[in-house]
Design an enzyme around this catalytic site. Sequence first.
Site, short mmCIF file in Angstrom:
data_model
loop_
_atom_site.label_atom_id
_atom_site.label_comp_id
_atom_site.label_asym_id
_atom_site.label_seq_id
_atom_site.Cartn_x
_atom_site.Cartn_y
_atom_site.Cartn_z
N PHE A 1 68.07 72.61 20.94
CA PHE A 1 68.12 71.93 19.90
C PHE A 1 68.84 72.63 19.02
O PHE A 1 68.98 73.85 18.83
CB PHE A 1 66.47 72.21 19.10
N ASP B 1 61.11 79.42 22.43
CA ASP B 1 60.94 78.40 21.17
C ASP B 1 60.16 77.31 21.92
O ASP B 1 60.43 76.67 23.01
CB ASP B 1 62.26 77.79 20.89
N TYR C 1 54.29 70.65 13.42
CA TYR C 1 54.16 69.28 12.99
C TYR C 1 54.39 68.43 14.00
O TYR C 1 54.27 67.10 13.81
CB TYR C 1 55.09 69.11 11.78
N LYS C 2 54.53 68.93 15.26
CA LYS C 2 54.84 67.91 16.66
C LYS C 2 53.51 67.91 17.27
O LYS C 2 52.59 67.16 16.71
CB LYS C 2 55.87 68.59 17.64
N ARG D 1 63.55 58.31 23.38
CA ARG D 1 62.54 59.26 23.83
C ARG D 1 61.27 58.76 23.53
O ARG D 1 60.96 58.05 22.31
CB ARG D 1 62.86 60.56 22.84
C1 PLP Z 1 61.54 70.65 16.04
C2 PLP Z 1 62.37 71.84 16.51
C3 PLP Z 1 62.84 72.49 15.51
C4 PLP Z 1 62.80 72.40 14.16
O1 PLP Z 1 63.09 73.46 13.33
P1 PLP Z 1 62.40 73.37 11.82
O2 PLP Z 1 63.02 74.56 11.28
O3 PLP Z 1 61.20 72.97 11.82
O4 PLP Z 1 63.28 72.20 11.17
C5 PLP Z 1 63.45 73.84 16.23
N1 PLP Z 1 63.77 74.05 17.34
C6 PLP Z 1 63.14 73.04 18.35
C7 PLP Z 1 63.50 73.35 19.71
C8 PLP Z 1 62.48 71.89 17.88
O5 PLP Z 1 62.20 71.14 18.84
#
Ligand code: PLP
Length: 396
Positions: A126, A195, A220-221, A369
């Site tokens: 990501f 992560d 939040y997921k 997705r």
């Molecule tokens: C959703 C997600 C993030 C989100 O980071 P934020 O700081 O909350 O915006 C980071 N890394 C991964 C792999 C994600 O899926």
Amino acid sequence: MSEPVLKAEKLDAADDLAPLRDRFLLDDVVYLDGNSLGALPAGVPDRVADVVRRQWGELRIRSWDESGWWTAPERIGDRIAPLVGAAAGQIVVGDSTSVNIFKALVAAVRMAGEDRTEILVDASTFPTDGYIASSVARLTGRTLRAVTPAEVPAALSGRTAAVLLNHVDYRTGRLHDLPSLTAAVHAAGAVAVWDLCHSAGALPVGLDEHGVDLAVGCTYKYLNGGPGAPAYLYVRRSLQDRFDSPLPGWNSHVEPFGMRPEYAPAPGALRGRVGTPDILSMLALEAALEVWDGVSIDAVRAKSLALTDFFLECVAAYVPGGRVESLTPVPHEERGSQVALRCADAGDAMKRLIERGVVGDFRAPDVLRFGFTPLYVGFADAERAARVLGEVLGGA
Ligand SMILES: *Cc1c(COP(=O)(O)O)cnc(C)c1O
């Protein structure tokens, strides 16, 4: 009735987790975007109203003690811990995932020592993880090398300081082998940072069992904490004394109200705190986590795999051949909780799906997705989503 419809009915009837859907406020939309923003747990609106009106409005400053505001980051961390296979006292909640990646990766490089000059990062990560890893490399004077998770074992050496990996690839839904990659990182004497954004709440993680050093994740997921809910940071107990935060704010001081000019870190997971916590979001998250009461993460995983299997089966039945190509691995041990379909006009297709009450998301340039959140998605939802997708893409 068609065969997939009958099969969905049977699977839903046999699903022990089906009643959990009542723990959420939902409508008849098929919501397959819980891997981006989890649905609203039923207990959250009243809790948030109480936090605002009574705790803030009436108790005001007293709530830092009386309503447990001050200790919320570690208390809620302990509530998340069993969901990711961690014993208590190793997780604090606060800040965004991006900020926690920064804290974890700098701390990892500091732990690894001066002679270790390279950071490895997941090449398919990501984007935010990659951006922050690049900044950490510049700040700490290390080099950064992007490799796919499969290439990590061969890329490790005595120069490796830390490795930042995604447990599940956000785009394809591929699950990476956390136990064996962590073991390989340790064999090279480096620090493993994971992560968990797309795995926590969807499948067992086993942080303690597999000896993970540091981990971060968002809430939040699959944890349904709400838009912008604070993230969390895991620091393995045996490393906590060596966790040297690059953001040593007053909330992580051993004596925060001593107001001392010199910094002295608190013991334990508290070292991961920075400044004043985001109480409204944090307490919404705490209420949201109540949906996990009595829920086994192994049962969630079993249903998640059954849902994605069934969805792929329905896609094969409804979508004209050649219109989509699944990027999601077939073997269960390589699959997270989403299905990613490559499709020529994916952006337009997703718009039309959403118009017809099937909400997934689009990731540029060509990926549809579909996230499967076993607490509130059922087999009839999977069947309907695939059927509408077939209609949208010109099938029967
Ligand atoms: C959703 C997600 C993030 C989100 O980071 P934020 O700081 O909350 O915006 C980071 N890394 C991964 C792999 C994600 O899926």
